[in-house]
Design an enzyme around this catalytic site. Structure first.
Site, mmCIF file in Angstrom:
data_model
loop_
_atom_site.group_PDB
_atom_site.id
_atom_site.type_symbol
_atom_site.label_atom_id
_atom_site.label_comp_id
_atom_site.label_asym_id
_atom_site.label_seq_id
_atom_site.Cartn_x
_atom_site.Cartn_y
_atom_site.Cartn_z
ATOM 1 N N ARG A 225 0.863 -1.187 0.000
ATOM 2 C CA ARG A 225 0.000 0.000 0.000
ATOM 3 C C ARG A 225 0.895 1.232 0.000
ATOM 4 O O ARG A 225 1.971 1.225 0.623
ATOM 5 C CB ARG A 225 -0.880 0.035 1.257
ATOM 6 N N HIS A 273 -1.123 0.416 -9.553
ATOM 7 C CA HIS A 273 -1.824 -0.530 -8.674
ATOM 8 C C HIS A 273 -2.339 -1.712 -9.511
ATOM 9 O O HIS A 273 -3.528 -2.062 -9.457
ATOM 10 C CB HIS A 273 -2.964 0.150 -7.912
HETATM 11 C C1 OXD Z 1 -5.605 -6.099 -3.066
HETATM 12 C C2 OXD Z 1 -5.103 -5.131 -4.030
HETATM 13 O O1 OXD Z 1 -5.734 -5.763 -1.884
HETATM 14 O O2 OXD Z 1 -5.221 -5.363 -5.243
HETATM 15 O O3 OXD Z 1 -5.911 -7.225 -3.465
HETATM 16 O O4 OXD Z 1 -4.562 -4.109 -3.657
#
Ligand code: OXD
Length: 310
Positions: A225, A273
């Site tokens: 993240r 992402h």
């Molecule tokens: C997940 C993402 O949490 O794609 O799967 O970030």
């Protein structure tokens, strides 16, 4: 009773079809067309969904994240009190993340940034041969994703270390835990990979202090993240040469604003992402299984531990 889906419209249609392929009797509602609030028994949602909105459904008995991460569901105001939350534990998510980590470890290990620059400048120059057994990789987080990535890297011959908050053993991986363990692992990580869940304890973990402990010229890879990384600290470490390059899939905020320095940094490799994208047809069976279990009052699978934050 009905299942509420909430994400981008095109993805929602894929989720609807995937859930119906597993159980054609399900009634699916696509947000914002939730219909009668009392009908909703389960909500399958992704990052943009407002948790306060879920308080509208008096018969809700299950919330499912459309991904492996659940930080978006747990941040304030959090899920409605007493409603269990499940995340996805999905082979395809794990496989994709493993591939993305390998791609970037090999990119840095095999001097790909340097060779691309040489190609651009038409320079014919052989660089020193990299030695896999001497390129130690430290992985932050040894959950599903971290353990899988560790196995792939070991298979290629990289020495692999792993850090977790609490002690954890993984075969063939030198493990560390706690604050002292974090500093000790960082000091030996030629490549640092972050695959941690985002919790109040792990937010900002890749900061100036940690980056300063890495061997000079180390590489940083973040597939977890954006909130794990203190961007100003990483940029400073890249500019000083303390960190040789970074591969980043996740940012804060997302989408990353066009003026952000990462976009044009010569030592930053970015993906939007996209390291690991949920494939609804792969994830649907476990979601349907949980809906059936919730209806029958049986124990749920892949439940989030609220106290741990993942
Ligand atoms: C997940 C993402 O949490 O794609 O799967 O970030």
């Amino acid at each position: 009773m009905a299942v509420l889906l909430s994400t981008k419209a095109a993805t929602m249609a894929m989720w609807r079809d995937a859930l119906l392929a597993v159980d054609p009797t399900l009634e699916i509602r696509m947000f914002p067309d939730a219909g009668e609030p009392a009908d909703i028994e389960a909500a399958v949602v992704w990052t943009a969904h407002d948790m306060a909105e879920l308080r509208r459904y008096p018969n809700l008995r299950l919330i499912v994240s459309m991904g492996a991460g659940v930080d978006h569901l747990l941040r304030p105001p959090g899920p409605p009190p007493g409603i269990p939350v499940a995340r996805l534990v999905d082979r395809m998510l794990t496989t994709q993340m493993g591939e993305w980590v390998l791609l970037n470890v090999l990119r840095f290990h095999r001097q790909d940034l340097e060779y691309r620059a040489q190609q651009r400048d038409r320079v014919w120059l052989e660089l020193d041969a990299p030695v896999t057994a001497e390129r130690r990789v430290g992985i932050l987080g040894l959950g599903e994703l971290g353990t899988h990535a560790a196995g792939l890297l070991r298979g290629l011959g990289f020495p692999v270390m792993g850090w977790t908050r609490r002690p954890r053993q993984v075969e063939g991986v030198e493990t560390f835990h706690g604050a002292d363990g974090l500093a000790a692992m960082a000091a030996r990580s030629a490549i640092l990979v972050c695959l941690l869940p985002l919790t109040p304890e792990t937010r900002g973990i890749v900061n100036a202090g940690l980056l300063a402990r890495l061997p000079r010229g180390a590489f940083v890879i973040n597939g977890a993240r954006g909130g794990h990384v203190v961007d100003a600290d990483l940029l400073a470490a890249l500019d000083s040469g303390q960190v040789a390059a970074a591969a980043l899939d996740v940012f804060q905020p997302e989408p990353l604003p066009p003026e952000h320095p990462y976009w044009s940094h010569p030592r930053v490799v970015m993906t939007p992402h996209a390291a690991s994208i949920t494939i609804p047809s792969s994830a649907a069976p476990q979601v349907v299984e949980n809906i059936h279990r919730a209806r029958a009052g049986r124990p749920l699978i892949n439940l989030v531990d609220f106290s741990a934050g993942y």
